[in-house]
Structure formats: structure tokens, C-alpha cells
Scaffold this motif. Structure first.
Motif, PDB file in Angstrom:
ATOM      1  N   ALA A 148     -29.646  32.497  18.823  1.00 34.03           N
ATOM      2  CA  ALA A 148     -28.390  32.005  19.355  1.00 34.03           C
ATOM      3  C   ALA A 148     -28.195  30.540  19.008  1.00 34.03           C
ATOM      4  O   ALA A 148     -29.101  29.742  19.176  1.00 34.03           O
ATOM      5  CB  ALA A 148     -28.359  32.192  20.864  1.00 34.03           C
ATOM      6  N   GLN A 149     -27.013  30.231  18.508  1.00 31.25           N
ATOM      7  CA  GLN A 149     -26.712  28.836  18.226  1.00 31.25           C
ATOM      8  C   GLN A 149     -26.660  28.078  19.546  1.00 31.25           C
ATOM      9  O   GLN A 149     -26.076  28.522  20.524  1.00 31.25           O
ATOM     10  CB  GLN A 149     -25.372  28.765  17.495  1.00 31.25           C
ATOM     11  CG  GLN A 149     -25.017  27.364  17.030  1.00 31.25           C
ATOM     12  CD  GLN A 149     -23.821  27.382  16.099  1.00 31.25           C
ATOM     13  OE1 GLN A 149     -23.532  28.395  15.494  1.00 31.25           O
ATOM     14  NE2 GLN A 149     -23.144  26.263  15.982  1.00 31.25           N
ATOM     15  N   GLN A 150     -27.269  26.927  19.568  1.00 25.03           N
ATOM     16  CA  GLN A 150     -27.337  26.160  20.803  1.00 25.03           C
ATOM     17  C   GLN A 150     -26.015  25.431  21.046  1.00 25.03           C
ATOM     18  O   GLN A 150     -25.619  24.559  20.278  1.00 25.03           O
ATOM     19  CB  GLN A 150     -28.495  25.156  20.726  1.00 25.03           C
ATOM     20  CG  GLN A 150     -29.860  25.803  20.624  1.00 25.03           C
ATOM     21  CD  GLN A 150     -30.153  26.698  21.819  1.00 25.03           C
ATOM     22  OE1 GLN A 150     -29.999  26.280  22.964  1.00 25.03           O
ATOM     23  NE2 GLN A 150     -30.552  27.933  21.547  1.00 25.03           N
ATOM     24  N   ILE A 151     -25.330  25.836  22.100  1.00 20.66           N
ATOM     25  CA  ILE A 151     -24.066  25.220  22.480  1.00 20.66           C
ATOM     26  C   ILE A 151     -24.246  24.635  23.870  1.00 20.66           C
ATOM     27  O   ILE A 151     -24.732  25.308  24.778  1.00 20.66           O
ATOM     28  CB  ILE A 151     -22.916  26.250  22.483  1.00 20.66           C
ATOM     29  CG1 ILE A 151     -22.775  26.903  21.103  1.00 20.66           C
ATOM     30  CG2 ILE A 151     -21.615  25.605  22.917  1.00 20.66           C
ATOM     31  CD1 ILE A 151     -22.404  25.957  19.989  1.00 20.66           C
ATOM     32  N   SER A 152     -23.852  23.400  24.050  1.00 21.48           N
ATOM     33  CA  SER A 152     -24.023  22.771  25.357  1.00 21.48           C
ATOM     34  C   SER A 152     -23.050  23.382  26.361  1.00 21.48           C
ATOM     35  O   SER A 152     -21.903  23.692  26.018  1.00 21.48           O
ATOM     36  CB  SER A 152     -23.778  21.266  25.254  1.00 21.48           C
ATOM     37  OG  SER A 152     -22.414  20.991  25.028  1.00 21.48           O
ATOM     38  N   PRO A 153     -23.492  23.584  27.603  1.00 20.39           N
ATOM     39  CA  PRO A 153     -22.589  24.090  28.649  1.00 20.39           C
ATOM     40  C   PRO A 153     -21.353  23.222  28.811  1.00 20.39           C
ATOM     41  O   PRO A 153     -20.271  23.723  29.122  1.00 20.39           O
ATOM     42  CB  PRO A 153     -23.455  24.065  29.909  1.00 20.39           C
ATOM     43  CG  PRO A 153     -24.865  24.139  29.401  1.00 20.39           C
ATOM     44  CD  PRO A 153     -24.860  23.389  28.099  1.00 20.39           C
ATOM     45  N   GLU A 154     -21.493  21.921  28.584  1.00 19.13           N
ATOM     46  CA  GLU A 154     -20.364  21.016  28.732  1.00 19.13           C
ATOM     47  C   GLU A 154     -19.245  21.344  27.739  1.00 19.13           C
ATOM     48  O   GLU A 154     -18.057  21.164  28.053  1.00 19.13           O
ATOM     49  CB  GLU A 154     -20.809  19.560  28.534  1.00 19.13           C
ATOM     50  CG  GLU A 154     -21.719  19.013  29.637  1.00 19.13           C
ATOM     51  CD  GLU A 154     -23.147  19.528  29.525  1.00 19.13           C
ATOM     52  OE1 GLU A 154     -23.889  19.426  30.520  1.00 19.13           O
ATOM     53  OE2 GLU A 154     -23.515  20.036  28.437  1.00 19.13           O
ATOM     54  N   SER A 155     -19.625  21.842  26.557  1.00 16.87           N
ATOM     55  CA  SER A 155     -18.620  22.205  25.554  1.00 16.87           C
ATOM     56  C   SER A 155     -17.730  23.343  26.051  1.00 16.87           C
ATOM     57  O   SER A 155     -16.519  23.360  25.825  1.00 16.87           O
ATOM     58  CB  SER A 155     -19.296  22.607  24.243  1.00 16.87           C
ATOM     59  OG  SER A 155     -20.052  21.543  23.715  1.00 16.87           O
ATOM     60  N   ILE A 156     -18.357  24.317  26.726  1.00 17.14           N
ATOM     61  CA  ILE A 156     -17.591  25.444  27.269  1.00 17.14           C
ATOM     62  C   ILE A 156     -16.831  25.002  28.517  1.00 17.14           C
ATOM     63  O   ILE A 156     -15.679  25.407  28.729  1.00 17.14           O
ATOM     64  CB  ILE A 156     -18.519  26.633  27.580  1.00 17.14           C
ATOM     65  CG1 ILE A 156     -19.241  27.063  26.293  1.00 17.14           C
ATOM     66  CG2 ILE A 156     -17.730  27.792  28.164  1.00 17.14           C
ATOM     67  CD1 ILE A 156     -20.204  28.191  26.486  1.00 17.14           C
ATOM     68  N   ASP A 157     -17.447  24.165  29.337  1.00 21.21           N
ATOM     69  CA  ASP A 157     -16.765  23.672  30.536  1.00 21.21           C
ATOM     70  C   ASP A 157     -15.439  23.007  30.177  1.00 21.21           C
ATOM     71  O   ASP A 157     -14.454  23.111  30.913  1.00 21.21           O
ATOM     72  CB  ASP A 157     -17.643  22.667  31.277  1.00 21.21           C
ATOM     73  CG  ASP A 157     -18.855  23.319  31.947  1.00 21.21           C
ATOM     74  OD1 ASP A 157     -18.852  24.560  32.091  1.00 21.21           O
ATOM     75  OD2 ASP A 157     -19.796  22.595  32.309  1.00 21.21           O
ATOM     76  N   THR A 158     -15.411  22.332  29.027  1.00 17.26           N
ATOM     77  CA  THR A 158     -14.189  21.644  28.598  1.00 17.26           C
ATOM     78  C   THR A 158     -13.046  22.635  28.396  1.00 17.26           C
ATOM     79  O   THR A 158     -11.886  22.346  28.716  1.00 17.26           O
ATOM     80  CB  THR A 158     -14.449  20.864  27.295  1.00 17.26           C
ATOM     81  OG1 THR A 158     -15.484  19.907  27.518  1.00 17.26           O
ATOM     82  CG2 THR A 158     -13.188  20.158  26.815  1.00 17.26           C
ATOM     83  N   ILE A 159     -13.370  23.821  27.869  1.00 14.20           N
ATOM     84  CA  ILE A 159     -12.351  24.850  27.630  1.00 14.20           C
ATOM     85  C   ILE A 159     -11.719  25.297  28.947  1.00 14.20           C
ATOM     86  O   ILE A 159     -10.539  25.634  29.014  1.00 14.20           O
ATOM     87  CB  ILE A 159     -12.970  26.041  26.885  1.00 14.20           C
ATOM     88  CG1 ILE A 159     -13.449  25.609  25.493  1.00 14.20           C
ATOM     89  CG2 ILE A 159     -11.995  27.211  26.785  1.00 14.20           C
ATOM     90  CD1 ILE A 159     -14.257  26.663  24.756  1.00 14.20           C
ATOM     91  N   PHE A 160     -12.517  25.266  30.018  1.00 18.37           N
ATOM     92  CA  PHE A 160     -12.056  25.747  31.322  1.00 18.37           C
ATOM     93  C   PHE A 160     -11.772  24.590  32.284  1.00 18.37           C
ATOM     94  O   PHE A 160     -11.843  24.763  33.501  1.00 18.37           O
ATOM     95  CB  PHE A 160     -13.111  26.675  31.920  1.00 18.37           C
ATOM     96  CG  PHE A 160     -13.319  27.931  31.125  1.00 18.37           C
ATOM     97  CD1 PHE A 160     -12.527  29.048  31.352  1.00 18.37           C
ATOM     98  CD2 PHE A 160     -14.297  27.993  30.143  1.00 18.37           C
ATOM     99  CE1 PHE A 160     -12.714  30.204  30.610  1.00 18.37           C
ATOM    100  CE2 PHE A 160     -14.493  29.146  29.399  1.00 18.37           C
ATOM    101  CZ  PHE A 160     -13.694  30.253  29.627  1.00 18.37           C
ATOM    102  N   SER A 161     -11.430  23.435  31.740  1.00 16.13           N
ATOM    103  CA  SER A 161     -11.272  22.250  32.588  1.00 16.13           C
ATOM    104  C   SER A 161     -10.200  22.433  33.657  1.00 16.13           C
ATOM    105  O   SER A 161     -10.347  21.954  34.781  1.00 16.13           O
ATOM    106  CB  SER A 161     -10.944  21.020  31.728  1.00 16.13           C
ATOM    107  OG  SER A 161      -9.763  21.241  30.965  1.00 16.13           O
ATOM    108  N   GLU A 162      -9.107  23.169  33.320  1.00 13.11           N
ATOM    109  CA  GLU A 162      -8.057  23.325  34.329  1.00 13.11           C
ATOM    110  C   GLU A 162      -8.454  24.322  35.413  1.00 13.11           C
ATOM    111  O   GLU A 162      -7.841  24.377  36.479  1.00 13.11           O
ATOM    112  CB  GLU A 162      -6.721  23.734  33.687  1.00 13.11           C
ATOM    113  CG  GLU A 162      -6.637  25.210  33.335  1.00 13.11           C
ATOM    114  CD  GLU A 162      -6.741  25.482  31.849  1.00 13.11           C
ATOM    115  OE1 GLU A 162      -5.920  26.280  31.369  1.00 13.11           O
ATOM    116  OE2 GLU A 162      -7.626  24.910  31.189  1.00 13.11           O
TER     117      GLU A 162
END
Length: 554
Positions: free
Chosen positions: A19-33
């Protein structure tokens, strides 16, 4: 040395297994609203190589009690439920209890026969022409949020004198087909689809928090309630809907992960992988072309990679499940807010995890290329693109200019938004949907054609010729019109010098006149018919998934 080379080769060949390492913060940004303490939101699961590599809940499941969403929160998944109906049908075929080419009347003998036979296969691939019951209910003046008995919905479908088209001629989505497929499951299995799916699918896979919800009085533990957004925040969007087949499943992202994995190694029925292959095979039209709809799954591509997906919605619930089978990668998003737009978020997540495999831009199909070829070379001024456009024959969109900005207004859902210039004569709606509008074909100083791109799917429009009819002309259309198929009267009345349509106790809606005795109202078109003396006899109504519905003047 050879051992090191062999190890390096194996690592390169199997690099997709890591699995490519993606930071949780990167996904959190998508769901910021969604990631706030006072709004509804949703749950997400990202699956790669057989494992959940990210799961999270955002926002509130219950705004009245401040209950937060987590990956175990239960959501209504809308039409994502349909794939469990088709899998039930395939299991029954495997058991020898039905055949996909059986006519519908073999299981539902009271269903009317039309000029051409209707089969289970037609129903699965939305090629039957049977009118959509949710649209019919709306046309009857009923809200989809109300409780409706199965018998009432079925009687409404049976009461239609004609089909939208000859079975197999084309694809047109119809919830009626899946409501009736659930009835066929019950007839063939000798138990309700709720019981059958629990016995044959949910229980064997360990989907303990998943059920077909066929009784409004039943409790659903850990349920997220649904909400619609407004200018001041959010409203409750309370649904008393408990019909199953067209939708009906409550589930979690964790349970749907178990379902996702079964596509790679089938554990159900006799355990053959052939049933999975069938599930992912598109239906065929009478001319041999693809219906572009498999067994409640949509085969497509995203930026060069194959995808298998489906969306779902009802009330304030929104669901999207997409799988990249060659990469063994999936995203499941369930939301309880009407503006959730989970499909866009799912592909933003795919952009992160599959960045090294995705093409730079999503390639267009030949049909899409043809639809936008020979664009106008220079950006036009806004006055040249502003105006009214008729989309898919019955949907009216108006564009206007406000302080050097282009504004859009969709008449059928009362949606207004500003647009931003992208390039050339393409504009983006500033409403979070990522819908683009491309204006084409300059005639007499104004564009005459419109291409709307919605997540890679296109709708086409042409400039509408809005008629300016006199009060006397409008008054001639007034009166009562009756549909035997809906058993409902439509009242056309003059109000503030405009023609309005009133259905039951609903508020009157203004009609917009266009040429040839036609009017637009919401997402519907009324096509008036006259006798040989020019007197009005009635009209035919088109409303997307229902066409040619007859009303007679009283």
C-alpha cells in the motif's frame, strides 16, 4: 548475486501489493467540511490489497444528541443496495429456481403483458421500459419520504398502459424493476429478500450490521440520521420509506469491506468465481450493443484505470462505492448530508493512492470527443453564452450575467450558483459538485449548444426558445386534466398572469412556454395535443424516467 536480482525482480513485480503510504491528514483535507463538531458528515473506508488501509468517521450521526460518526455507524445506502438484489437473483439461478430469461409473469402472473415480452434480464439491466415508480409517485403528488405500502407501489406500476419503450431497445434507469426483482426473489425463494439476503449473503460474510429494512417500525442500532443543508445550517430530512429492492439496505463501511473482498474470492453460494464474472458483465440491447449497466454495477474507467462502481441516495443519505479491480483498490463512502457528493471525494482519494498509475487526464470516449469537437477558438463574452438552455429535452437551465460573473439557475430543483471560467468556453459550477458547462456552436452572436459534464457523464442541451404568450393564450390551457394511469387530476390555472400547475395540496408551480404547444415545469415537459379543429384534448407528460404519460382535458 542471482538471489539479489531475483529478490529485486519479485519486489518490482509485486510492488502493487504494498500500500502506498498516504498520510491521514491528506484524506482529512478532502473531508474538511465534514470534519466539524456541529455538522453531519459520513464514514469512509479505503481498501487496498485485501486490507482496510484507512477508515474514519467525520461529523455527526445525530445532530440532536451530538453522536459522532465512526466506521461502525450504520447508513442507508440507497441504490448501492441493488447489487445485493442481483446477487440474490444469481444465487437463485445457481440453485435452479429461476432463469434470467424467464418472463416476469412467471413469478408475477398479475403483471400486465405488453407487446413484447419482459424478462428478468431486462429488469436487471434497466432495459425493460417499465416506468419508474418513484417518478410516478412524485407525479401523483406523493413525497418519496412518506411511507408507502409495497402493494400501493406495485399497483401504480401495474396501472401503466404502456412502457417507455420496447423492451431491450435502450437503457433507462427504473426503480420499478428492482422493486419487482425483490418480489421475484420472494416468490422463487419462498422467503422475503430480507430473509434470503441474511441467510445467503450477510450472515456467511459476517456482515452483522447490514439488513434490508422492510419495516418502518424496526429499530436500527447506531443509525445515522439524514439531513439537508440550507442557508442557516441543516434540517432534519425524516424518511418513512421502507420499500426494498430499489434500495432499502442499511450498512456500514466495515461491512461493505467484507462484500468488496468477496468479489476477489467468492465465498457465497457454490463458491464459484463465475458468478462474480457474471455480476460484472454488461447487459446487451436488442441491437447487440452494451446497455452500459451490468448487474447493478457500472463498468467504467477513471484516468485510464478500470472501475466498477455504483451510487446511492435517498432523503439526505448519499453513498458511493467504487472499485479498481486491477489494483485491488476500493473506496467506500457513506454520508448523511444531502450535499455530501461522495463520488467526487472517492476519486480524490484514488488520486492520492493511485497517483503513480493514473493517467494525467481522464481520456474522453469517442462519443465525448465528438460532442465537443471543433470548439469555439476564443472565449466569448458572457452575454453571448447567457440565456436559457433545454437539457435532455425537459430540463431548463438559465444562465445570466451578474457583475461580470456568470450565474446558473436550474429550474427543476431551484438551484442557483455562480460559475468560474476554466478555459475556452468551459465554466465550473461553484457548488462543490465539479460540474462543468461547455458552450458551443455560435449562431447569430450567441451559443446554441451546451455540454454538461457530471463526473465524466455528459448531458447535452440546446438554447431554448421561451415563448411570450398573452394572458388569453395562457388562459386557453387552463382547466382540469386527468390521468387514468396515475388516478390524479392536474389543475392548470392562471396566477399573476402566468400559467401554473397544481397537483393535490402541493403549491402551484409556474409553467414556462416553449414552441409547439409545449411547456416546461420543474423536470417535466407537457406536450399538448389538439383535435382536428384545433381544440385542446389533453397533453402527454415526459419526466425523465417516465415518458408519454397521457392526461385528458375534463
Amino acid at each position: 548475486m542471482k538471489k539479489h536480482l531475483l529478490l529485486l525482480t519479485l519486489l518490482l513485480l509485486n510492488s502493487s501489493a504494498f500500500a502506498q503510504q498516504i498520510s491521514p491528514e491528506s484524506i482529512d483535507t478532502i473531508f474538511s467540511e465534514w470534519n466539524q463538531t456541529d455538522v453531519p458528515g459520513g464514514a469512509v473506508a479505503v481498501i487496498q490489497n485485501g486490507e482496510i488501509v484507512f477508515s474514519e468517521g467525520y461529523g455527526l450521526a445525530d445532530m440532536e444528541h451530538d453522536i459522532v460518526i465512526n466506521p461502525s455507524t450504520v447508513f442507508y445506502i440507497g441504490s448501492v443496495s441493488k447489487q445485493f438484489v442481483t446477487f440474490s437473483i444469481l444465487l437463485l439461478e445457481e440453485q435452479g429456481k429461476l432463469d434470467l430469461d424467464d418472463e416476469i409473469q412467471e413469478f408475477l402472473p398479475d403483471f400486465p403483458k405488453y407487446e413484447a415480452p419482459l424478462t428478468i434480464r431486462h429488469f436487471i439491466h434497466h432495459t425493460s421500459g417499465v416506468r419508474d415508480y418513484l417518478t410516478l409517485m412524485n407525479l401523483k403528488g406523493r413525497s418519496y419520504l412518506d411511507h408507502t405500502e409495497m402493494e400501493e407501489a406495485y399497483e401504480l406500476i401495474k396501472n401503466q398502459d404502456e412502457l417507455n419503450f420496447t423492451p431491450g431497445e435502450r437503457y433507462l434507469y427504473s426503480n420499478s424493476c428492482y422493486l419487482m426483482l425483490a418480489m421475484i426473489v420472494e416468490k422463487a425463494a419462498g422467503m422475503s429478500i430480507k430473509e434470503f439476503a441474511e441467510k445467503e449473503i450477510f450472515s456467511p460474510l459476517g456482515m452483522d450490521d447490514t439488513q434490508f429494512y422492510d419495516d418502518i417500525t424496526d429499530l436500527v442500532k447506531n443509525r445515522a440520521f439524514s439531513y439537508s443543508n440550507n442557508d442557516d445550517g441543516f434540517d432534519n430530512l425524516v424518511s418513512r420509506f421502507d420499500l426494498v429492492g430499489s434500495g432499502g439496505i442499511y450498512s456500514t463501511v466495515e461491512d461493505l469491506y467484507l462484500w468488496d473482498q468477496n468479489f476477489y474470492d467468492n465465498q457465497l453460494g457454490e463458491g464459484y468465481q463465475a458468478i462474480i464474472d457474471t455480476m460484472q458483465t454488461d447487459g446487451k440491447l436488442n441491437n447487440g450493443e452494451s446497455s452500459e449497466y451490468a448487474f447493478a454495477l457500472v463498468n467504467d474507467t477513471y484516468r485510464g484505470l478500470k472501475t466498477v462502481s455504483h451510487s446511492g441516495s435517498l432523503a439526505g443519505y448519499r453513498a458511493y462505492y467504487t472499485r479498481f479491480p486491477d489494483q485491488e483498490f476500493s473506496v467506500i463512502i457513506l454520508s448523511n448530508r444531502s450535499d455530501g457528493n461522495p463520488s467526487s471525494k472517492a476519486y480524490q482519494i484514488a488520486d492520492l493512492y493511485l497517483s503513480d498509475q493514473l493517467e494525467t487526464e481522464q481520456p474522453l470516449s469517442s462519443e465525448q470527443t465528438e460532442s465537443i469537437e471543433a470548439p469555439i477558438p476564443e472565449p466569448l463574452n458572457l452575454d453571448q453564452v447567457a440565456g436559457d438552455y433545454l437539457v435532455n429535452a425537459s430540463l431548463l437551465i438559465s444562465f445570466s450575467v451578474d457583475q461580470d460573473s456568470l450565474m446558473g439557475y436550474e429550474h427543476w430543483n431551484d438551484a442557483a450558483y455562480s460559475l468560474s471560467h476554466v478555459e475556452g468556453n468551459t465554466y465550473l459550477a461553484n457548488d462543490g459538485t465539479e460540474v462543468t458547462f461547455t458552450f458551443k456552436s455560435l449562431e447569430d452572436g450567441q451559443t446554441s449548444d451546451l455540454v454538461i459534464n457530471v463526473n465524466g457523464n455528459q448531458m447535452r442541451g440546446t438554447r431554448a426558445d421561451i415563448q411570450d404568450l398573452s394572458t388569453d393564450d395562457l388562459l386557453s390551457y387552463s382547466g382540469l386534466y386527468y390521468s387514468t394511469e396515475l388516478d390524479v387530476n392536474y389543475e392548470l390555472m392562471l396566477k399573476e398572469e402566468k400559467l401554473h400547475l397544481k397537483i393535490g395540496f402541493n403549491s402551484p408551480e409556474e409553467l414556462t412556454p416553449i414552441p409547439n404547444d409545449e411547456f416546461l415545469v420543474g423536470n417535466r415537459m407537457l406536450r399538448f395535443e389538439r383535435d382536428q379543429n384545433g381544440e385542446l384534448e389533453g397533453f402527454r407528460l415526459d419526466a425523465g424516467r417516465v415518458t408519454n404519460l397521457k392526461f385528458m382535458k375534463q
